[in-house]
Design a protein around this motif. Structure first.
Motif, PDB file in Angstrom:
ATOM      1  N   LYS A  34      -7.386  12.794  18.606  1.00 27.42           N
ATOM      2  CA  LYS A  34      -6.861  12.763  19.974  1.00 27.42           C
ATOM      3  C   LYS A  34      -7.264  14.024  20.724  1.00 27.42           C
ATOM      4  O   LYS A  34      -7.744  13.979  21.855  1.00 27.42           O
TER       5      LYS A  34
ATOM      6  N   ASN B 186      -9.591  16.337  20.000  1.00 27.90           N
ATOM      7  CA  ASN B 186     -11.026  16.524  20.190  1.00 27.90           C
ATOM      8  C   ASN B 186     -11.524  15.643  21.329  1.00 27.90           C
ATOM      9  O   ASN B 186     -12.360  16.056  22.132  1.00 27.90           O
ATOM     10  N   TRP B 187     -10.998  14.416  21.330  1.00 32.14           N
ATOM     11  CA  TRP B 187     -11.441  13.490  22.377  1.00 32.14           C
ATOM     12  C   TRP B 187     -11.102  14.035  23.763  1.00 32.14           C
ATOM     13  O   TRP B 187     -11.910  13.981  24.675  1.00 32.14           O
ATOM     14  N   GLN B 188      -9.900  14.613  23.882  1.00 27.37           N
ATOM     15  CA  GLN B 188      -9.483  15.152  25.178  1.00 27.37           C
ATOM     16  C   GLN B 188     -10.293  16.388  25.566  1.00 27.37           C
ATOM     17  O   GLN B 188     -10.653  16.575  26.718  1.00 27.37           O
TER      18      GLN B 188
ATOM     19  N   LYS C 185     -15.787  15.701  24.210  1.00 25.64           N
ATOM     20  CA  LYS C 185     -16.263  14.367  23.816  1.00 25.64           C
ATOM     21  C   LYS C 185     -17.450  14.466  22.855  1.00 25.64           C
ATOM     22  O   LYS C 185     -17.572  13.695  21.906  1.00 25.64           O
TER      23      LYS C 185
ATOM     24  N   SER D  50     -16.257  15.210  19.423  1.00 26.13           N
ATOM     25  CA  SER D  50     -15.621  14.072  18.770  1.00 26.13           C
ATOM     26  C   SER D  50     -16.661  13.009  18.399  1.00 26.13           C
ATOM     27  O   SER D  50     -16.507  12.306  17.396  1.00 26.13           O
ATOM     28  N   TYR D  51     -17.730  12.918  19.162  1.00 25.97           N
ATOM     29  CA  TYR D  51     -18.799  11.983  18.804  1.00 25.97           C
ATOM     30  C   TYR D  51     -19.414  12.364  17.460  1.00 25.97           C
ATOM     31  O   TYR D  51     -19.534  11.537  16.548  1.00 25.97           O
TER      32      TYR D  51
ATOM     33  N   VAL E 218     -11.708   7.425  17.874  1.00 26.83           N
ATOM     34  CA  VAL E 218     -12.757   7.898  18.776  1.00 26.83           C
ATOM     35  C   VAL E 218     -13.628   6.752  19.258  1.00 26.83           C
ATOM     36  O   VAL E 218     -13.920   6.641  20.456  1.00 26.83           O
TER      37      VAL E 218
ATOM     38  N   GLN F  43     -11.751   4.712  21.806  1.00 34.42           N
ATOM     39  CA  GLN F  43     -11.696   5.386  23.097  1.00 34.42           C
ATOM     40  C   GLN F  43     -13.055   5.354  23.771  1.00 34.42           C
ATOM     41  O   GLN F  43     -13.160   5.127  24.975  1.00 34.42           O
ATOM     42  N   GLY F  44     -14.089   5.588  22.957  1.00 37.93           N
ATOM     43  CA  GLY F  44     -15.451   5.613  23.502  1.00 37.93           C
ATOM     44  C   GLY F  44     -15.827   4.273  24.113  1.00 37.93           C
ATOM     45  O   GLY F  44     -16.389   4.200  25.206  1.00 37.93           O
TER      46      GLY F  44
END
Lengths: 466, 580
Positions: A396, A398-400, A403, A406-407, A427, A430-431
């Motif tokens: 969560k 890392n995504w925020q 990006k 998180s990829y 991830v 979300q992606g």
């Protein structure tokens, strides 16, 4: 007690051998065993000795109070007690481990450094007094004074003090404080280097104006000579001389003396008399890189650094270099290096590192060669990396925050833990929701290579085929 | 020209320690190395310094001779006389009777000088040669033994700075002074320490206090020894650095420092024992009687200490009963009889404190259990009872007193650590290290100023007035922190018209006393082996008297053994816990 002792002595003689005993006449024997006279005991103290020398006791108590105050950062209180402690100077027991004068120097420095009401002038005044107080640590006090001046940006005063200290002569004390003298000279060299560097930048700024430059250039060269002499001296002695080495190498490189520079750096990095020092290898590596040296020598410099500090930031360069290598052994080392780096908390959010790992893992998966390398690295980490790197919470965050990070992490997680792992699932979900194309490809890639995860996390090959 | 004028000035420069002097226009010396200008002028040095060295060697035996350093000849006992004078004057300022100085102490001192054969005596000629001591070989003393010159300092008419330069000793053989002056400023300083005098009591700094105490005891002044020593520590009576009051001409150096420069506080036992030795040495008669109306009588002192310890006044009945029962209130027990080795010397203050401790043990047992049970009873009764004085609660008393004690103890400890031992007048062992000492002194003063400014606290205010009470409790405070008026009702019971303690038990601190003469103590106190309440009470009195708890413990044991003597003899075999 007496008779017991005598019996004991007799027994020893018997054991020693009968022959000798027989030869001895009784008179001689008596001489050998004089009756035991117990020595006189000192008279019992009538008054308790505790009270003797209250002066010393009171000063010791005072010192305890000072230390307490220092620990609690009560500078005023410490100063108050120090005011009373200074009296012990008049009765300096030089036999003690740390003399009163040294105590006062150290404590006074600390208080003046932290106390809100002290000034540089006051500090200098204190230092001058301390210099006259202890010949045995004259140069140490000088050095400390210089550091303080430097911290306050008073470079000229610091230089003056260094020069003064350098000319100090005091009988054999000068020879005893040889090491401190070397340091004084080295720091003077360092300040000369600073002046040199200032002149250099002036020269580089006004490159065209040749007339005025001549004087500046001459001055600069004289600074160079002064700095080089002193810096060269100090780095001969085993020790950690990072700042001196760097400056000296800079000087040498500027004047094109690359051989000397290389020799200095090699000595600093590889001489076993010097303490292990990661920076020595960093400097050597940077120098070699500047010189455009071969990959091989660069790699060997970094290899040692890897052994000392696996989490050094240069390990990413190291991994990149190794990945590109044609030799299998080196690529294998590269994987080891990047995995090892990511073991450290400081690397957790290092995007570059994760992309390196992702790239190499992906390469291996695609080529389907050397999956066992990943397996071996993963084996020791599979019980703690998931919680350490791949928790849902981290997914969560890392995504925020990042990006790209998180990829890369999702790719690694997908391969190592399969498509059902929390990190990857979150991830990629979300992606896809954000309609980012690369996440969709990522999802496809991971799904396609999902069986790899089973092979990686399965039992080691050796245990399957005993 | 310069060279000639400065040749004789060989002192080292205070700043750089060089001997390289030049002369300024004003006739002052300046250091050629560091340009430091001294206070010394040429005139002073030339006349004073040089002529003297010659004159002295010629004018042997002349009185009022000046020594090379501008000082005069003086003797150790003159130094002590000055110290005593200062001390007794301070005592006068504290309010002791004015006769003490001239009539009592002065006579003691005179007697001491005579008994120790330092003055007022005829000496066998053989010993004169043997001892070689300046003061002892003095012929003037022999010819004029009754001359009272020595006592000039003690008489009231004497002005402060005057020195007995024409005293009987100043005329001593200068051979002695020459050979010893290197090691001491005084004439006999070196001999004084070397002398192995078993039959004579050698004067020491603590002995000056023994003199004072002896005089105080003689006039039965209401000052105990512990109080006297506390006043010394608090600076009300000169002791430490007392030499700074010596006249300018009395130079101290070398071995004099060992004699007059003290770096320790006087120790109770030492002053006490020396006083008794002294009294015996002087062949003093029986001291004035210590009767019930005297301050030093246990009943009186108990009252004082009960007040200071914040204990109920009612306890005084009990301390009196104990005192009476074991006869420690008898005149013969209390009065000092010098040289009488069969009786134990009485430490009035310690004895009184110990009586209180014994009473507390009788009533509260102090076994870390019974006193708390009693306290709970008292608390209950105080809740229900609003009439009359409150019942004494041990727990409350403990809390209140412990708090005050801890605060005061902490203050005292900090004061001890902050104590400034040195005075303005610097001392040096010899001329050789004079400049070094002065330099150090200056440095210390500088540092003190520098850090004094940073310490934020105002420099030591004037010392507080001397007080006999260290802890004070006032019934006017309505916060209930004063226990003087509390009643012991809860812990007493009536038996046949007599109030006795509820507490039926007692524990002895020790079953067998040690031999004080052999081992130095009657008993041995180890804190961990005794109940904490007991230790607290000892600690309280140890703070008030500024002596080790073990000394009070010794006295407690002594009292217990007197009190339980009969029972002890019977039951010693069976049990150490006795039923009362």
């Amino acid at each position: 007690m007496d008779s017991f002792l005598e019996e004991d002595a007799e027994a020893v003689v018997v054991v020693d051998g009968k022959r000798r005993k027989r030869r001895r006449n009784p008179a001689a024997q008596a001489a050998m065993h004089p009756s035991l006279h117990l020595p006189f005991l000192p008279p019992l103290p009538v008054s308790s000795n505790e009270h003797k020398l209250n002066f010393k006791k009171s000063k010791e108590a005072c010192l305890d109070y000072i230390q307490d105050a220092l620990l609690q950062k009560q500078w005023k209180r410490a100063a108050e007690f120090l005011t009373c402690y200074v009296e012990s100077l008049e009765k300096d027991y030089s036999r003690e481990h740390i003399s009163a004068s040294e105590m006062i120097w150290r404590i006074g420095t600390e208080i003046l450094w932290h106390h809100s009401q002290s000034s540089v002038k006051e500090f200098s005044c204190f230092m001058e007094q301390m210099k006259t107080l202890g010949v045995k640590r004259y140069l140490k006090v000088c050095l400390e004074h210089v550091f303080h001046l430097l911290c306050n940006g008073q470079i000229d005063e610091a230089y003056q003090n260094l020069s003064l200290a350098e000319s100090w002569r005091f009988g054999e004390q000068t020879a005893i404080q040889d090491k401190e003298m070397k340091l004084i000279q080295a720091y003077r060299g360092l300040l000369d280097y600073c002046s040199w560097s200032k002149q250099k930048s002036i020269l580089l700024e006004h490159g065209e104006d040749e007339f005025s430059d001549l004087a500046v250039e001459q001055e600069m060269h004289s600074y160079f000579r002064k700095a080089a002499v002193n810096l060269k001296e100090i780095i001969k002695i085993p020790g950690v001389w990072d700042v001196f080495v760097k400056c000296y190498v800079d000087l040498l490189e500027f004047y094109g003396d690359h051989n000397e520079a290389r020799q200095v750096l090699n000595e600093y990095a590889y001489n076993s008399k010097f303490p292990a020092n990661p920076n020595a290898h960093v400097y050597l590596y940077q120098f070699l890189k500047r010189q455009g040296e071969s990959k091989k020598s660069l790699i060997s410099a970094l290899k040692i650094l890897h052994d000392i500090v696996p989490s050094h930031e240069l390990m990413i360069d190291f991994n990149t270099m190794l990945q590109k290598s044609k030799k299998r052994r080196k690529r294998r080392l590269g994987l080891e290096v990047i995995f090892a780096g990511l073991d450290y908390a400081g690397w957790k959010e290092n995007e570059k590192a994760w992309s390196c790992l992702a790239r190499q893992v992906k390469q291996i998966v695609i080529s389907e060669k050397h999956l066992d390398w990943i397996k071996q690295e993963w084996n020791s980490r599979k019980d703690w990396w998931p919680a350490f790197h791949f928790s849902r919470y981290l997914a969560k965050r890392n995504w925020q925050e990042n990006k790209n990070l998180s990829y890369e992490k999702a790719l690694v997680a997908g391969i190592l833990l399969g498509k059902d792992c929390k990190y990857f699932k979150y991830v990629s979900h979300q992606g896809c929701k954000a309609q980012l194309k690369r996440f969709r490809t990522l999802k496809k890639f991971v799904t396609r290579h999902n069986p790899v995860y089973l092979r990686i996390s399965g039992p080691p090959v050796s245990s399957v085929q005993p | 020209m310069d060279e000639e004028d400065t040749r004789d000035f060989n002192e080292r420069c205070a700043q750089c320690s060089e001997v390289n002097w030049g002369l300024t226009d004003g006739g002052r010396f300046y250091c050629r190395s560091c340009h430091n200008v001294t206070e010394r002028t040429r005139e002073v040095v030339n006349t004073d310094f040089i002529t003297n060295s010659r004159v002295q060697s010629i004018s042997k035996g002349l009185k009022k001779q000046e020594k090379t350093d501008g000082g005069c000849e003086w003797y150790i006992c003159e130094g002590f006389q000055l110290v005593l004078k200062k001390q007794v004057e301070a005592l006068e300022a504290l309010g002791v009777c004015p006769q003490m100085k001239d009539e009592i102490l002065c006579n003691f001192w005179r007697c001491y000088l005579q008994k120790s054969k330092q003055a007022y005596c005829k000496r066998p000629a053989g010993e004169t040669i043997k001892s070689l001591s300046g003061c002892e070989s003095s012929t003037d003393v022999d010819s004029d033994p009754e001359r009272p010159s020595f006592l000039r300092l003690l008489s009231l008419s004497e002005s402060e700075g005057d020195l007995p330069t024409d005293c009987s000793f100043a005329s001593s053989v200068s051979k002695v002074s020459e050979s010893t002056s290197v090691y001491s400023g005084s004439v006999d300083g070196s001999l004084y320490l070397m002398k192995n005098q078993k039959e004579k009591l050698r004067m020491t700094m603590p002995m000056t206090l023994s003199f004072c105490y002896m005089a105080l005891l003689w006039v039965r002044e209401p000052i105990t020894l512990s109080e006297l020593l506390r006043f010394v520590v608090e600076g009300h009576i000169p002791y430490l650095n007392v030499f700074q009051h010596f006249p300018e001409k009395m130079k101290l150096c070398g071995l004099d420092l060992k004699i007059f420069c003290v770096e320790s506080w006087p120790v109770y036992e030492e002053v006490f024992n020396k006083m008794h030795e002294l009294a015996a040495f002087l062949d003093l008669p029986r001291f004035p009687d210590i009767t019930e109306s005297c301050f030093l009588h246990p009943d009186m002192l108990c009252m004082k200490y009960l007040m200071e310890a914040n204990l109920p006044d009612e306890l005084h009945n009990w301390t009196r009963r104990v005192v009476k029962k074991i006869g420690i209130g008898e005149v013969d027990f209390l009065t000092l009889m010098p040289g009488n080795k069969s009786t134990r010397k009485v430490k009035y203050d310690v004895l009184a404190a110990a009586v209180i401790v014994v009473v507390l043990k009788l009533l509260f047992l102090l076994d870390d259990n019974y006193e708390w049970i009693l306290s709970e009873f008292a608390e209950e009764r105080n809740k229900n009872n609003t009439e009359g004085g409150p019942y004494f609660e041990f727990k409350k008393w403990y809390e209140v007193v412990k708090h005050s004690l801890d605060v005061e103890q902490k203050k005292l400890d900090e004061e001890k650590a902050k104590y400034l031992w040195r005075c303005e007048k610097p001392l040096f062992y010899s001329i050789k290290n004079k400049s070094k000492v002065l330099k150090r002194r200056q440095m210390v003063v500088n540092l003190q100023n520098q850090f004094g400014k940073l310490s934020g606290s105002v420099q030591h205010a004037e010392k507080p007035n001397p007080s006999s009470f260290q802890l004070s409790w006032s019934e006017e405070n309505r916060d209930g922190s004063c226990f003087h008026g509390h009643s012991l009702k809860g812990i007493l019971q009536e038996k046949r018209g007599l109030l006795t303690a509820m507490n039926p038990d007692y524990w002895l601190c020790t079953v067998k006393l040690c031999n004080e003469k052999l081992c130095g103590h009657l008993a041995h106190y180890r804190e961990v082996e005794f109940p904490q309440s007991y230790h607290f009470v000892l600690r309280l009195f140890s703070f008030l008297l500024r002596i080790q708890p073990s000394y009070i413990h010794d006295e407690v044991c002594m009292i217990e053994h007197k009190l339980f003597n009969k029972k002890l003899c019977k039951k010693l075999k069976y049990n150490s816990v006795l039923r009362k």
